[in-house]
Design an enzyme around this catalytic site. Structure first.
Site, PDB file in Angstrom:
ATOM      1  N   PHE A 188       2.769  55.198   6.093  1.00  0.00           N
ATOM      2  CA  PHE A 188       2.734  54.489   4.804  1.00  0.00           C
ATOM      3  C   PHE A 188       2.758  55.459   3.626  1.00  0.00           C
ATOM      4  O   PHE A 188       2.529  56.658   3.784  1.00  0.00           O
ATOM      5  CB  PHE A 188       1.472  53.618   4.706  1.00  0.00           C
ATOM      6  CG  PHE A 188       0.191  54.409   4.726  1.00  0.00           C
ATOM      7  CD1 PHE A 188      -0.285  55.024   3.573  1.00  0.00           C
ATOM      8  CD2 PHE A 188      -0.557  54.547   5.897  1.00  0.00           C
ATOM      9  CE1 PHE A 188      -1.466  55.756   3.588  1.00  0.00           C
ATOM     10  CE2 PHE A 188      -1.736  55.281   5.913  1.00  0.00           C
ATOM     11  CZ  PHE A 188      -2.189  55.889   4.756  1.00  0.00           C
ATOM     12  N   HIS A 203      -9.490  62.276  12.211  1.00  0.00           N
ATOM     13  CA  HIS A 203      -8.221  62.107  11.487  1.00  0.00           C
ATOM     14  C   HIS A 203      -7.994  60.712  10.942  1.00  0.00           C
ATOM     15  O   HIS A 203      -7.084  60.514  10.140  1.00  0.00           O
ATOM     16  CB  HIS A 203      -7.045  62.524  12.358  1.00  0.00           C
ATOM     17  CG  HIS A 203      -6.476  61.432  13.228  1.00  0.00           C
ATOM     18  ND1 HIS A 203      -7.240  60.735  14.135  1.00  0.00           N
ATOM     19  CD2 HIS A 203      -5.222  60.921  13.309  1.00  0.00           C
ATOM     20  CE1 HIS A 203      -6.462  59.856  14.750  1.00  0.00           C
ATOM     21  NE2 HIS A 203      -5.253  59.935  14.276  1.00  0.00           N
TER      22      HIS A 203
END
Lengths: 482, 146
Positions: free
Chosen positions: A206, A405
């Site tokens: 994204f 992460h």
């Protein structure tokens, strides 16, 4: 399916899988008690134990708090191998080589951008090809140019006018992994890459426009140029088809190599070769080339993010700011120097769904962050928030300078589609003040907020355990999904 | 197409999996497994029924064993999609041994204006990969990295 893995609590945030059977070392998982039932549901703990059986492993087989089931290696896995007996494994990096995140800051405040967020998201959506098989019709690379990209990474993009020279000072490894050799990348992989540079792809990739919603450490935030209410942009993507093909090509090579070198594999997807073997060296050279492609990809997208802001907000670069805070890789294997049991060693550190988190003063941290520690960027789901952290001395000591992460999925994609059925997700997000545009009809539904774990819990464990430190929380205003 | 439609059980069925997507493939023959796995892959990417048979691509792949061959076949189809946008609707197995496969794929170039974009697939993986004979034919499991 797999037998339940033994787990021993070390402290509030640390859990150990004691060494047994063919394990050469222990497993060490960073998690809170509340996270454990979910972690124990899949086979990721068995995967941590499997990684511990591989030759040349140093320290523990590690898992970050966003651990979940992967292929061979768990997602959220960190494993370091010495260069003498150790191995390198494409499965320890993943299919999306150098999938990563970069954060840009602006000079703008939320109030100035919020009324124009529709135009801005539309501009991003028009300028950045996204979605299934996205390709650039305007931007096809010739074979020699593509090889330049694979050698030079971000530096190539900046030289072509995509971005600013100072961007290079704010990227892990300056956006160029050493030792990249395009000749070790197959023609199939090169084909897949030639018109995918500068594209977002699909899945969880994204571009997000957001703002700084909360500061946890004002001094660190100031040093990173962040202030409350500030507009930011995040880019999350990787090496596209080129990287996937490199991984697939070298899994085939490694299946043969593992047999050739007599490496016993508890799972085929852990296939690997000694770091100092022709197969291992070739993989590292091809992986570095794919990583450089990903760095260049994020740089090109950054360029189009800047153009989109300029057009939509009718402001020049000086007013916008849009400076790069940092760019981190979260799927990569790197040759790094670490201290293990008091000895300094060169190791091949695999981070698969894990982020490097180096402390202040480390020579590999760019000058701009030498005093603060390296920025760590942890994206959450599209409806909630993302976090900025910094690396710590403790991470360097315990996790080869690594941390989490992201959030990790809570629901399967099918379950998410089911949960989203009959709902207008774009409208729901708009009601929350977040403009979403997705290329694929399925993607937005698959990526609904509740399909993901709450990234805050993950970040709180990393912070609590001391393997990184919270700096800021970002909230989304507009998102383009692949 | 040479492959007969298997009426029961379903030629491909999605397995519940948090991070990615698994397919349970069934077929009367080993060739059917390869055909149905390819259909499952296309069905992951788009609505297969809306594809037309406008062109035929021939694919030849090799691998050390039949399981690896299935992965090689699916990843070659992904390659065709990435490079040309080509998606197969129907598949025909021309020649199949445990180590080699020659096949034809009939389909067309993906057109976002006409075709539904579903989920992107990075690769077919070796994880939990299996092909096994069953009393009623063959069964395979393959997991896609999305």
């Amino acid at each position: 399916m797999a037998a339940k893995v033994k787990l021993r609590q070390v402290d509030e945030y640390r859990w150990e899988i004691p060494r047994e059977g063919k394990m050469r070392t222990r497993g060490l998982i960073y998690a809170s008690r509340e996270m454990l039932p979910k972690i124990e549901e899949d086979q990721s703990l068995a995967q941590v134990a499997n990684v511990a059986t591989l030759p040349g492993i140093e320290g523990a087989s590690l898992a970050m708090p966003d651990i979940h089931w992967g292929y061979g290696f768990p997602i959220g896995g960190v494993a370091a191998f010495n260069l003498d007996e150790g191995i390198v494994s494409p499965g320890g990096v993943g299919y999306d080589i150098n999938c990563g995140v970069r954060l840009l800051r602006t000079n703008l405040e939320r109030q100035a951008v919020a009324p124009k967020i529709d135009e801005l998201v539309n501009a991003l959506f028009t300028n950045i090809p996204s979605g299934l098989g996205s390709r650039r019709k305007d931007f096809k690379l010739t074979a020699p140019t593509l090889k330049q990209v694979l050698r030079l990474g971000t530096a190539w993009a900046v030289k072509q006018g995509f971005g600013r020279p100072e961007d290079l000072d704010h990227i892990e490894a300056r956006g160029q992994i050493e030792g990249a050799d395009p000749d070790e990348v197959s023609p199939f992989a090169l084909d897949r890459g030639k018109d995918q540079l500068g594209t977002l792809g699909s899945g969880n990739h994204f571009v997000e426009v957001g703002y700084v919603a909360e500061l946890f450490d004002e001094a660190l935030a100031r040093a990173m140029g962040l202030f409350k209410g500030q507009i930011t942009a995040i880019v999350h993507t990787g090496s596209r088809g080129l990287g996937h093909q490199v991984c697939d090509d070298y899994i085939k090579v490694m299946l043969k190599a593992a047999a050739k070198y007599g490496i016993e594999l508890p799972d085929r997807q852990l296939c690997c070769a000694p770091i100092r073997s022709p197969e291992g060296e070739r993989y590292l050279a091809a992986m570095a080339a794919a990583a450089n492609f990903a760095f260049a990809n994020r740089q090109l997208i950054t360029h189009w993010v800047r153009e989109s802001f300029e057009r939509a907000l009718k402001l020049g670069p000086r007013d916008l700011g849009l400076e790069l805070v940092y760019d981190v890789a979260h799927n990569i294997a790197k040759i790094e120097t670490h201290t293990v049991d008091g000895k300094t060693k060169k190791l091949c550190v695999h981070r698969k769904g894990a982020t490097r988190a180096y402390p202040a003063g480390h020579p590999e941290v760019p000058e701009a962050y030498r005093q603060t520690g390296q920025p760590v960027l942890i994206p959450g789901d599209m409806g909630r928030y993302s976090f900025v952290l910094v690396g710590t001395e403790q991470a360097l000591r315990e996790t080869f300078g690594s941390t989490c992460h992201g959030a990790g999925r809570e629901m399967s994609r099918q379950a998410a589609l089911k949960a989203a059925r009959g709902r207008d997700i774009v409208r729901e997000m708009a009601d929350k003040g977040i403009v979403v545009r997705g290329a694929g009809r399925g993607t937005v539904a698959e990526e609904i907020s509740e399909a993901y774990k709450d990234v805050q819990n993950v970040v709180d464990v990393a912070h609590g355990a001391g393997i990184s430190k919270k700096v800021a929380r970002l909230a989304p205003l507009g998102v383009i999904k692949g | 197409m040479t492959s007969k439609r298997v009426s029961r059980p379903r030629p491909y069925r999605a397995l519940a999996h948090t991070a990615d997507l698994g397919w349970r493939i069934r077929g009367a023959s080993l060739a059917d497994i390869f055909v149905n796995a390819a259909r499952a892959l296309t069905a992951t990417l788009t609505d297969r029924r809306r594809l037309r048979r406008r062109e035929v691509r021939e694919v030849a792949v090799e691998a050390p064993d039949r399981e690896a061959l299935l992965v090689a076949w699916l990843n070659r189809l992904l390659y065709l999609y990435d490079v040309d946008g080509f998606l197969g609707r129907d598949f025909e197995i021309v020649h199949l041994t445990p180590e080699t496969l020659t096949a034809r794929a009939a389909g067309e170039i993906f057109d976002p204006a006409r075709h539904l974009a579903k989920t992107g697939v990075k690769a077919a993986t070796y994880h939990h990969l299996e092909i096994s004979p069953r009393p009623d034919g063959w069964r395979a499991t393959v997991i896609l990295d999305l």
